[in-house]
Write a protein that holds these residues in place. Structure first.
Motif, PDB file in Angstrom:
ATOM      1  N   GLU A   6       0.784  -1.233   0.101  1.00 45.01           N
ATOM      2  CA  GLU A   6      -0.045  -0.092   0.254  1.00 45.01           C
ATOM      3  C   GLU A   6       0.901   1.381   0.120  1.00 45.01           C
ATOM      4  O   GLU A   6       1.815   1.552   0.628  1.00 45.01           O
ATOM      5  CB  GLU A   6      -0.628  -0.271   1.473  1.00 45.01           C
ATOM      6  CG  GLU A   6      -1.772  -1.446   1.688  1.00 45.01           C
ATOM      7  CD  GLU A   6      -0.601  -1.915   2.563  1.00 45.01           C
ATOM      8  OE1 GLU A   6      -2.157  -2.727   3.008  1.00 45.01           O
ATOM      9  OE2 GLU A   6       0.467  -1.975   2.617  1.00 45.01           O
ATOM     10  N   CYS A  22      -2.648   0.699  -4.251  1.00 45.45           N
ATOM     11  CA  CYS A  22      -2.320  -0.683  -3.436  1.00 45.45           C
ATOM     12  C   CYS A  22      -2.213  -1.778  -4.891  1.00 45.45           C
ATOM     13  O   CYS A  22      -2.365  -2.093  -5.838  1.00 45.45           O
ATOM     14  CB  CYS A  22      -3.694  -2.420  -3.552  1.00 45.45           C
ATOM     15  SG  CYS A  22      -3.201  -3.462  -2.411  1.00 45.45           S
ATOM     16  N   TRP A  36     -10.017  -3.334   1.120  1.00 46.47           N
ATOM     17  CA  TRP A  36      -9.846  -2.851   2.392  1.00 46.47           C
ATOM     18  C   TRP A  36      -9.883  -2.589   3.010  1.00 46.47           C
ATOM     19  O   TRP A  36     -11.351  -3.190   2.774  1.00 46.47           O
ATOM     20  CB  TRP A  36      -9.669  -1.032   1.209  1.00 46.47           C
ATOM     21  CG  TRP A  36      -8.452  -0.828   0.341  1.00 46.47           C
ATOM     22  CD1 TRP A  36      -8.811  -0.787  -1.242  1.00 46.47           C
ATOM     23  CD2 TRP A  36      -7.378  -0.154   0.096  1.00 46.47           C
ATOM     24  NE1 TRP A  36      -7.870  -0.220  -1.510  1.00 46.47           N
ATOM     25  CE2 TRP A  36      -7.305  -0.126  -1.056  1.00 46.47           C
ATOM     26  CE3 TRP A  36      -6.467   0.177   1.247  1.00 46.47           C
ATOM     27  CZ2 TRP A  36      -5.471   0.349  -1.765  1.00 46.47           C
ATOM     28  CZ3 TRP A  36      -5.139   0.276   0.534  1.00 46.47           C
ATOM     29  CH2 TRP A  36      -4.618   0.819   0.010  1.00 46.47           C
ATOM     30  N   TYR A  94      -4.554   1.691   6.980  1.00 47.59           N
ATOM     31  CA  TYR A  94      -5.446   1.639   5.818  1.00 47.59           C
ATOM     32  C   TYR A  94      -4.554   0.063   5.495  1.00 47.59           C
ATOM     33  O   TYR A  94      -3.376  -0.014   5.184  1.00 47.59           O
ATOM     34  CB  TYR A  94      -6.000   2.609   4.800  1.00 47.59           C
ATOM     35  CG  TYR A  94      -6.699   3.024   5.255  1.00 47.59           C
ATOM     36  CD1 TYR A  94      -6.637   3.917   6.259  1.00 47.59           C
ATOM     37  CD2 TYR A  94      -8.049   3.262   4.212  1.00 47.59           C
ATOM     38  CE1 TYR A  94      -8.330   4.857   6.486  1.00 47.59           C
ATOM     39  CE2 TYR A  94      -9.171   4.163   4.937  1.00 47.59           C
ATOM     40  CZ  TYR A  94      -9.079   4.512   5.947  1.00 47.59           C
ATOM     41  OH  TYR A  94     -10.585   5.873   6.292  1.00 47.59           O
ATOM     42  N   CYS A  96      -4.593  -2.846   2.358  1.00 51.71           N
ATOM     43  CA  CYS A  96      -5.225  -3.684   1.317  1.00 51.71           C
ATOM     44  C   CYS A  96      -4.506  -5.232   1.368  1.00 51.71           C
ATOM     45  O   CYS A  96      -3.798  -5.168   1.659  1.00 51.71           O
ATOM     46  CB  CYS A  96      -3.865  -3.385   0.312  1.00 51.71           C
ATOM     47  SG  CYS A  96      -4.567  -3.728  -1.464  1.00 51.71           S
TER      48      CYS A  96
END
Length: 122
Positions: A6, A22, A36, A94, A96
Motif C-alpha cells: 500500500e 495497492c 481494503w 488502511y 490492502c
C-alpha cells in the motif's frame, strides 16, 4: 505468492481527499480480488471496500459509501481507493488484501500488505 504493497497515506484536514494505492506483484497478481480494510487504535480491523479481479463486483461499507471509490488498473497491477470528504473518524491504518476468491470477510483474505496510515485532522 502475491505481494501486496500500500501507499498514499498521510495527514489531511477534514473535508480533504487522499488516494491510496495497492500494488500487487507475483504470480498473476492482476487476477486477484482486492479488499481494503482499516484499523483504528484499539478497534477491530473493519471492511472498507472490495473489488473483484475484473472490476465487475464492487462493495463498500455503509460508512464510506458516496465518499470513497475503489477502482483498479490491471495493466498496472494496482487498485486505488479514492477517499473524498474525509472525516476524523476515517483515521486509521488502511490495509490492502488480495484473495483468489471474492469476499468481504477479512479472515478469508490470503495476502496482506503492511498498511498505510491515514490521519484526518479536525
Amino acid at each position: 505468492q502475491v505481494h501486496v504493497v500500500e501507499s498514499g497515506g498521510g495527514l489531511v484536514q477534514a473535508g480533504g481527499s487522499l488516494r491510496l494505492s495497492c500494488a500487487t506483484s507475483g504470480r498473476t497478481g492482476s487476477t486477484y480480488n482486492i479488499g481494503w480494510f482499516r484499523q483504528a487504535p484499539g478497534k477491530e480491523r473493519d471492511f472498507v471496500a472490495a473489488v473483484s479481479w475484473n472490476g465487475g463486483l464492487i462493495y463498500y461499507a455503509d460508512s464510506v459509501k458516496g465518499r470513497f471509490t475503489i477502482s483498479r488498473d490491471n495493466a498496472k497491477n494496482t487498485v486505488y481507493l479514492q477517499m473524498n470528504s474525509l472525516k476524523p473518524e476515517d483515521t486509521a491504518v488502511y490495509y490492502c488484501a488480495a484473495n483468489a476468491v471474492f469476499t468481504l470477510i477479512k479472515n478469508d483474505y490470503a495476502y496482506w500488505g503492511q498498511g498505510t496510515q491515514v490521519t484526518v485532522s479536525s
